[in-house]
Scaffold this motif. Structure first.
Motif, PDB file in Angstrom:
ATOM      1  N   LYS A 121       0.827  -1.203   0.000  1.00  0.00           N
ATOM      2  CA  LYS A 121       0.000   0.000   0.000  1.00  0.00           C
ATOM      3  C   LYS A 121       0.857   1.247   0.000  1.00  0.00           C
ATOM      4  N   ASP A 122       0.597   2.128  -0.971  1.00  0.00           N
ATOM      5  CA  ASP A 122       1.243   3.433  -1.032  1.00  0.00           C
ATOM      6  C   ASP A 122       0.316   4.413  -0.323  1.00  0.00           C
ATOM      7  N   SER A 123       0.668   4.788   0.889  1.00  0.00           N
ATOM      8  CA  SER A 123      -0.204   5.640   1.698  1.00  0.00           C
ATOM      9  C   SER A 123      -0.362   7.035   1.113  1.00  0.00           C
ATOM     10  N   ARG A 124       0.646   7.502   0.382  1.00  0.00           N
ATOM     11  CA  ARG A 124       0.568   8.854  -0.182  1.00  0.00           C
ATOM     12  C   ARG A 124      -0.510   8.948  -1.247  1.00  0.00           C
ATOM     13  N   SER A 125      -0.624   7.916  -2.083  1.00  0.00           N
ATOM     14  CA  SER A 125      -1.625   7.934  -3.152  1.00  0.00           C
ATOM     15  C   SER A 125      -2.872   7.127  -2.808  1.00  0.00           C
ATOM     16  N   VAL A 131       3.101  -6.831  -5.601  1.00  0.00           N
ATOM     17  CA  VAL A 131       4.559  -6.761  -5.688  1.00  0.00           C
ATOM     18  C   VAL A 131       5.141  -8.156  -5.491  1.00  0.00           C
ATOM     19  N   SER A 132       6.438  -8.280  -5.689  1.00  0.00           N
ATOM     20  CA  SER A 132       7.103  -9.566  -5.513  1.00  0.00           C
ATOM     21  C   SER A 132       7.072  -9.982  -4.053  1.00  0.00           C
ATOM     22  N   LYS A 133       6.946 -11.279  -3.842  1.00  0.00           N
ATOM     23  CA  LYS A 133       6.927 -11.815  -2.483  1.00  0.00           C
ATOM     24  C   LYS A 133       8.209 -11.424  -1.759  1.00  0.00           C
ATOM     25  N   GLY A 137       7.528  -4.166   3.406  1.00  0.00           N
ATOM     26  CA  GLY A 137       6.276  -3.449   3.592  1.00  0.00           C
ATOM     27  C   GLY A 137       5.064  -4.129   2.977  1.00  0.00           C
ATOM     28  N   SER A 138       5.289  -5.232   2.254  1.00  0.00           N
ATOM     29  CA  SER A 138       4.173  -5.932   1.617  1.00  0.00           C
ATOM     30  C   SER A 138       3.528  -6.918   2.584  1.00  0.00           C
ATOM     31  N   LYS A 139       2.264  -7.272   2.287  1.00  0.00           N
ATOM     32  CA  LYS A 139       1.537  -8.236   3.108  1.00  0.00           C
ATOM     33  C   LYS A 139       0.863  -9.267   2.211  1.00  0.00           C
ATOM     34  N   GLU A 140       0.816 -10.506   2.686  1.00  0.00           N
ATOM     35  CA  GLU A 140       0.193 -11.574   1.907  1.00  0.00           C
ATOM     36  C   GLU A 140      -1.321 -11.376   1.872  1.00  0.00           C
ATOM     37  N   ALA A 141      -1.897 -11.595   0.686  1.00  0.00           N
ATOM     38  CA  ALA A 141      -3.336 -11.480   0.488  1.00  0.00           C
ATOM     39  C   ALA A 141      -3.854 -12.763  -0.144  1.00  0.00           C
ATOM     40  N   ILE A 142      -4.903 -13.333   0.464  1.00  0.00           N
ATOM     41  CA  ILE A 142      -5.444 -14.613  -0.013  1.00  0.00           C
ATOM     42  C   ILE A 142      -6.955 -14.491  -0.177  1.00  0.00           C
ATOM     43  N   LEU A 143      -7.446 -14.943  -1.321  1.00  0.00           N
ATOM     44  CA  LEU A 143      -8.892 -15.028  -1.521  1.00  0.00           C
ATOM     45  C   LEU A 143      -9.215 -16.235  -2.386  1.00  0.00           C
TER      46      LEU A 143
END
Length: 242
Positions: A121-125, A131-133, A137-143
């Motif tokens: 997440k880019d908080s500024r925008s 992104v690559s694993k 700052g990235s977080k895993e997302a599963i659906l």
């Protein structure tokens, strides 16, 4: 519900007891106060409780989970701090179940499947991207998704969230090649200005914070375009059987 202010939208109450409040959130209302200064769900519901129960002073209402501003549907709040703590634990332990209906451009090749991505997440925008694993700052997302029907170049998809990342469904489906109808942010070029995003929280299920009984909060999308392109019977059956 009773509105304390004339400009408050009507928020249908689906379930309520001394500990939990389940509602059907209208579209284009923030879950909580933001920079826009527009009426938000927490403020609207606190004022409603204050009026309905003639409560003096401040009203407690805990935000258990969020829905993006343009997204409507089933949403749950805690009416006590104890309920808030226990419901938050249900979210962390993933016993808090969330099901969404979405209308996307295109048709997934597989009738059902699982998407696993790393989101940043880019908080500024206030935007999110895949992104690559291992990216800092990235977080895993599963659906998990299931295609219910396809017609006119669009598909009605049922989505079960296993993580609750910002903009998760919108970003993951767009990255997979199926951007949501009406999503200006993650479906640029396919959607037109003014279209309402076709994403709806149709079900939230969780153990009651006190009795442990399974509570089910259900909400159906409006019978407006593009939802009216797809018969509601299949969606209703899927929700009831979930």
């Amino acid at each position: 519900m009773n509105d304390q202010k004339a400009n408050y939208p009507d928020v249908p109450i689906v379930y309520e007891d001394n500990h939990v409040l389940g509602v059907s959130k209208p579209v284009n209302i923030p879950s909580q106060e933001d920079a826009s200064g527009d009426a938000d769900m927490l403020t609207i519901l606190k004022d409603d409780i204050k009026v309905r129960y003639n409560k003096p002073g401040n009203v407690y209402l805990g935000l258990v989970h969020r829905l993006d501003r343009p997204v409507g549907g089933a949403m749950v709040f805690a009416k006590t701090s104890k309920a808030a703590s226990r419901l938050s634990e249900s979210v962390r332990s993933r016993s808090f179940r969330k099901l969404y209906a979405a209308i996307v451009h295109g048709k997934p090749k597989q009738p059902s499947g699982r998407l696993v991505d790393s989101l940043y997440k880019d908080s500024r925008s206030n935007t999110v991207r895949v992104v690559s694993k291992g990216t800092e700052g990235s977080k895993e997302a599963i659906l998990d998704y299931t295609v219910l029907e396809t017609q006119n170049g669009m598909s009605l998809v049922l989505v079960e969230l296993h993580t609750g990342r910002p903009h998760q469904i919108r970003v993951q489906l767009s990255h997979a090649g199926w951007p949501l109808y009406g999503d200006q942010r993650y479906g640029n070029g396919l959607n037109k200005a003014g279209q309402q995003i076709a994403l709806w929280s149709v079900f939230v299920g969780f153990p009651h914070p006190v009795s442990k009984e399974e509570i089910r909060i259900e909400s159906m999308p409006p019978t407006l375009h593009p939802w009216n392109l797809f018969p509601s019977g299949r969606l209703i059956r899927e929700i009831k059987n979930y």
